[in-house]
Motif scaffolding. Structure first.
Motif, PDB file in Angstrom:
ATOM      1  N   ASP A  32     -54.776 -10.922  -4.283  1.00 24.67           N
ATOM      2  CA  ASP A  32     -53.998 -10.092  -3.361  1.00 24.67           C
ATOM      3  C   ASP A  32     -53.164 -10.975  -2.438  1.00 24.67           C
ATOM      4  N   CYS A  33     -53.824 -11.962  -1.840  1.00 19.70           N
ATOM      5  CA  CYS A  33     -53.127 -12.844  -0.896  1.00 19.70           C
ATOM      6  C   CYS A  33     -52.046 -13.661  -1.610  1.00 19.70           C
ATOM      7  N   THR A  36     -49.026 -11.223  -2.512  1.00 19.93           N
ATOM      8  CA  THR A  36     -48.090 -10.842  -1.446  1.00 19.93           C
ATOM      9  C   THR A  36     -47.286 -12.054  -0.974  1.00 19.93           C
ATOM     10  N   VAL A  62     -46.294  -6.102   1.873  1.00 24.15           N
ATOM     11  CA  VAL A  62     -47.622  -5.492   1.863  1.00 24.15           C
ATOM     12  C   VAL A  62     -47.933  -5.012   0.450  1.00 24.15           C
ATOM     13  N   THR A  63     -49.216  -4.976   0.165  1.00 24.42           N
ATOM     14  CA  THR A  63     -49.670  -4.552  -1.155  1.00 24.42           C
ATOM     15  C   THR A  63     -49.622  -3.030  -1.246  1.00 24.42           C
ATOM     16  N   ALA A  64     -48.906  -2.509  -2.247  1.00 25.34           N
ATOM     17  CA  ALA A  64     -48.951  -1.071  -2.521  1.00 25.34           C
ATOM     18  C   ALA A  64     -49.914  -0.795  -3.665  1.00 25.34           C
ATOM     19  N   SER A  65     -49.984  -1.721  -4.638  1.00 25.02           N
ATOM     20  CA  SER A  65     -50.865  -1.530  -5.789  1.00 25.02           C
ATOM     21  C   SER A  65     -51.302  -2.894  -6.313  1.00 25.02           C
ATOM     22  N   ARG A  92     -36.503  -3.159  -2.296  1.00 23.60           N
ATOM     23  CA  ARG A  92     -37.695  -3.551  -1.522  1.00 23.60           C
ATOM     24  C   ARG A  92     -38.921  -3.721  -2.403  1.00 23.60           C
ATOM     25  N   LYS A  93     -38.832  -3.376  -3.691  1.00 24.54           N
ATOM     26  CA  LYS A  93     -40.020  -3.337  -4.546  1.00 24.54           C
ATOM     27  C   LYS A  93     -40.108  -4.613  -5.394  1.00 24.54           C
ATOM     28  N   PHE A 113     -47.979  -4.934  -7.055  1.00 28.39           N
ATOM     29  CA  PHE A 113     -46.716  -4.282  -6.692  1.00 28.39           C
ATOM     30  C   PHE A 113     -46.680  -4.263  -5.178  1.00 28.39           C
ATOM     31  N   VAL A 115     -44.236  -4.239  -1.373  1.00 27.66           N
ATOM     32  CA  VAL A 115     -43.024  -3.700  -0.764  1.00 27.66           C
ATOM     33  C   VAL A 115     -42.674  -4.577   0.442  1.00 27.66           C
ATOM     34  N   ILE A 118     -39.927  -3.680   5.829  1.00 28.31           N
ATOM     35  CA  ILE A 118     -40.259  -2.308   6.186  1.00 28.31           C
ATOM     36  C   ILE A 118     -39.987  -2.115   7.675  1.00 28.31           C
ATOM     37  N   HIS A 121     -42.737  -0.771  10.343  1.00 29.53           N
ATOM     38  CA  HIS A 121     -44.072  -0.613   9.752  1.00 29.53           C
ATOM     39  C   HIS A 121     -45.107  -1.082  10.769  1.00 29.53           C
ATOM     40  N   PHE A 123     -47.756  -2.684  10.597  1.00 28.15           N
ATOM     41  CA  PHE A 123     -48.255  -4.050  10.446  1.00 28.15           C
ATOM     42  C   PHE A 123     -47.374  -5.070  11.163  1.00 28.15           C
TER      43      PHE A 123
END
Ligand SMILES: CCCCCCCC(=O)SCCNC(=O)CCNC(=O)[C@H](O)C(C)(C)COP(=O)(O)OP(=O)(O)OC[C@H]1O[C@@H](n2cnc3c(N)ncnc32)[C@H](O)[C@@H]1OP(=O)(O)O
Length: 125
Positions: A32-33, A36, A62-65, A92-93, A113, A115, A118, A121, A123
């Motif tokens: 994950d890290c 991103t 940020v992680t969406a999936s 943005r994807k 995936f 994004v 933002i 956002h 965060f």
């Protein structure tokens, strides 16, 4: 970084799950890290942002999936190598494919995936 991102980790024994192997949730966290971070780096390259001379990376993702496939136990005590490869960017994807290996052993693959950019956002306030 070229067209791929690379990171190395050597984990302490406290991250052991089943005897001699790394906890799978931590494998997912590393992917994950790395995912991103890679997505942000690929976005910078796409926007001609010079990563070598930038103190603060101006792109955040940020992680969406996140999808992980565990291929083999991740050996404790061996340096891990994470590799990220850009699959595609659409606005943005950002999609990144990843591997996590311990020596010659492919332990996990991941697809993220994420994004970026933002406005407002929570965060990034
Ligand atoms: C130490 C450094 C650590 C770095 C951080 C590590 C990674 C993290 O821990 S991040 C934390 C975990 N992630 C989160 O909490 C994210 C929570 N989710 C969100 O904030 C939002 O849903 C977010 C930002 C993903 C998308 O929301 P928003 O910005 O409103 O955009 P939104 O319009 O819904 O989606 C943008 C596009 O992505 C698509 N999309 C969004 N989510 C998904 C998904 N899960 N699967 C497929 N497509 C998706 C949408 O369909 C949309 O597509 P299009 O533009 O073509 O219509």
């Amino acid at each position: 970084m070229g067209d791929e991102t690379v990171a190395h980790f050597l984990l302490g024994e406290k991250f052991t799950a089943l005897s001699g192997s790394v906890y799978g949730g931590l494998v997912a966290s590393l992917l994950d890290c790395h995912g991103t971070g890679s997505a942000a780096a690929f976005a910078c390259v796409a926007e001609n942002i010079d990563l070598e001379n930038t103190e603060i990376i101006p792109v955040r993702c940020v992680t969406a999936s996140l999808k992980i496939d565990f291929k083999a136990p991740t050996t404790m005590g061996t340096e891990l190598e994470l590799i990220g490869k850009l699959r595609s960017i659409e606005g943005r994807k950002i999609w990144v494919d990843m591997t996590l290996s311990a020596g010659d052993i492919l332990c996990a693959t991941g697809e993220i995936f994420s994004v970026h950019h933002i406005p407002h956002h929570p965060f990034f306030l």
